[in-house]
Design a protein around this motif. Structure first.
Motif, PDB file in Angstrom:
ATOM      1  N   ALA A 143      34.384 -79.298 -35.776  1.00  0.00           N
ATOM      2  CA  ALA A 143      32.897 -79.621 -35.900  1.00  0.00           C
ATOM      3  C   ALA A 143      32.433 -81.325 -36.083  1.00  0.00           C
ATOM      4  O   ALA A 143      31.277 -81.739 -35.821  1.00  0.00           O
ATOM      5  CB  ALA A 143      32.285 -78.953 -37.282  1.00  0.00           C
ATOM      6  N   VAL A 148      33.655 -74.145 -40.145  1.00  0.00           N
ATOM      7  CA  VAL A 148      33.309 -74.782 -38.894  1.00  0.00           C
ATOM      8  C   VAL A 148      31.808 -74.820 -38.951  1.00  0.00           C
ATOM      9  O   VAL A 148      30.849 -75.910 -38.904  1.00  0.00           O
ATOM     10  CB  VAL A 148      33.589 -74.664 -37.556  1.00  0.00           C
ATOM     11  N   ARG A 149      31.005 -73.558 -38.864  1.00  0.00           N
ATOM     12  CA  ARG A 149      29.587 -73.362 -39.062  1.00  0.00           C
ATOM     13  C   ARG A 149      29.156 -74.256 -40.148  1.00  0.00           C
ATOM     14  O   ARG A 149      28.000 -75.046 -40.021  1.00  0.00           O
ATOM     15  CB  ARG A 149      29.185 -71.915 -39.206  1.00  0.00           C
ATOM     16  N   GLU A 179      30.250 -76.825 -41.870  1.00  0.00           N
ATOM     17  CA  GLU A 179      30.420 -78.176 -41.615  1.00  0.00           C
ATOM     18  C   GLU A 179      29.437 -78.527 -40.584  1.00  0.00           C
ATOM     19  O   GLU A 179      28.471 -80.046 -40.615  1.00  0.00           O
ATOM     20  CB  GLU A 179      31.684 -78.608 -41.121  1.00  0.00           C
ATOM     21  N   LEU A 180      29.134 -78.099 -39.476  1.00  0.00           N
ATOM     22  CA  LEU A 180      28.396 -78.408 -38.475  1.00  0.00           C
ATOM     23  C   LEU A 180      26.854 -78.308 -38.729  1.00  0.00           C
ATOM     24  O   LEU A 180      26.078 -79.016 -38.383  1.00  0.00           O
ATOM     25  CB  LEU A 180      28.395 -77.091 -37.303  1.00  0.00           C
TER      26      LEU A 180
END
Length: 221
Positions: A152, A190-191, A193-194
């Motif tokens: 990310a 990850v999502r 943070e993205l």
């Protein structure tokens, strides 16, 4: 849990110009026009796009709306030996292919010989400042397939190149983040943070073709 656009999408979604479904050995498969790169089947000028060797190909086969129409400027992070980025360069516009490892980069250079729109860069995707003077600003699409911890973060740091209306096509490899954790939990992190820099439009597990991988389509906030 993964909640964004996880409903099934028809694999017959609209394909980019320059990508077709054609018959190879009696099986309908995605294909692009160009010189073969990795031993893929060919039919005249067309070559099969193998989704088991390409996360982007898998995203297309699963019907994800990747936002590529053909002719776009592309920044490809993690180009490796050119398997996927060569297909992209067959139908996209200028395609900047970033790869850090010298050995696959040699194969990437060979793939670029017959593709005047493909520009290999022996650079580290985690250090976008090293190629900022080469890659034009406002690229239409970033394709990222970088097997490293902090995927990310790589996408966020390269967002500087992306047009306001552009798209990020990210393939997340859970085992590169943490081999000991449940992949679903890794994908959630990850999502999260993205979302500091992107709006996630669609996300889908790529298990049919790639174990413990998630495909994400996003646009900059």
């Amino acid at each position: 849990m993964l909640t964004t656009a996880m409903a099934r999408v028809s694999p017959m979604s609209e394909l980019p110009d320059g990508v077709e479904r054609r018959q190879f050995d009696g099986t309908e498969r995605l294909a692009t026009r160009g010189e073969p790169v990795y031993g893929e089947p060919t039919d005249g000028d067309w070559r099969a796009w193998n989704p088991t060797r390409s996360k982007l190909g898998a995203m297309l086969e699963l019907g994800m709306e990747i936002g590529l129409g053909g002719g776009e400027t592309v920044l490809y992070l993690g180009a490796a030996s050119g398997t996927t980025v060569s297909h992209v360069a067959d139908f996209a516009g200028p395609t900047y292919a970033v790869e850090f490892a010298a050995r696959p980069a040699r194969d990437l250079l060979e793939a670029a010989e017959s593709r005047p729109r493909l520009f290999p860069l022996l650079k580290d995707a985690r250090k976008p400042e090293t190629y900022a003077h080469i890659v034009e600003s406002d690229v239409d699409v970033i394709v990222q397939d970088v097997a490293t911890r902090g995927q990310a973060r790589v996408a966020l740091e390269n967002a500087q190149f992306l047009d306001d209306d552009g798209r990020l096509l990210l393939a997340v490899k859970a085992r590169s983040e943490d081999v000991t954790r449940d992949p679903g939990e890794v994908f959630d992190d990850v999502r999260a943070e993205l979302e500091a820099g992107y709006e996630i439009l669609e996300s889908r597990r790529l298990e049919d073709y790639h174990t413990d991988h998630l495909g994400i389509v996003a646009r900059p906030k």
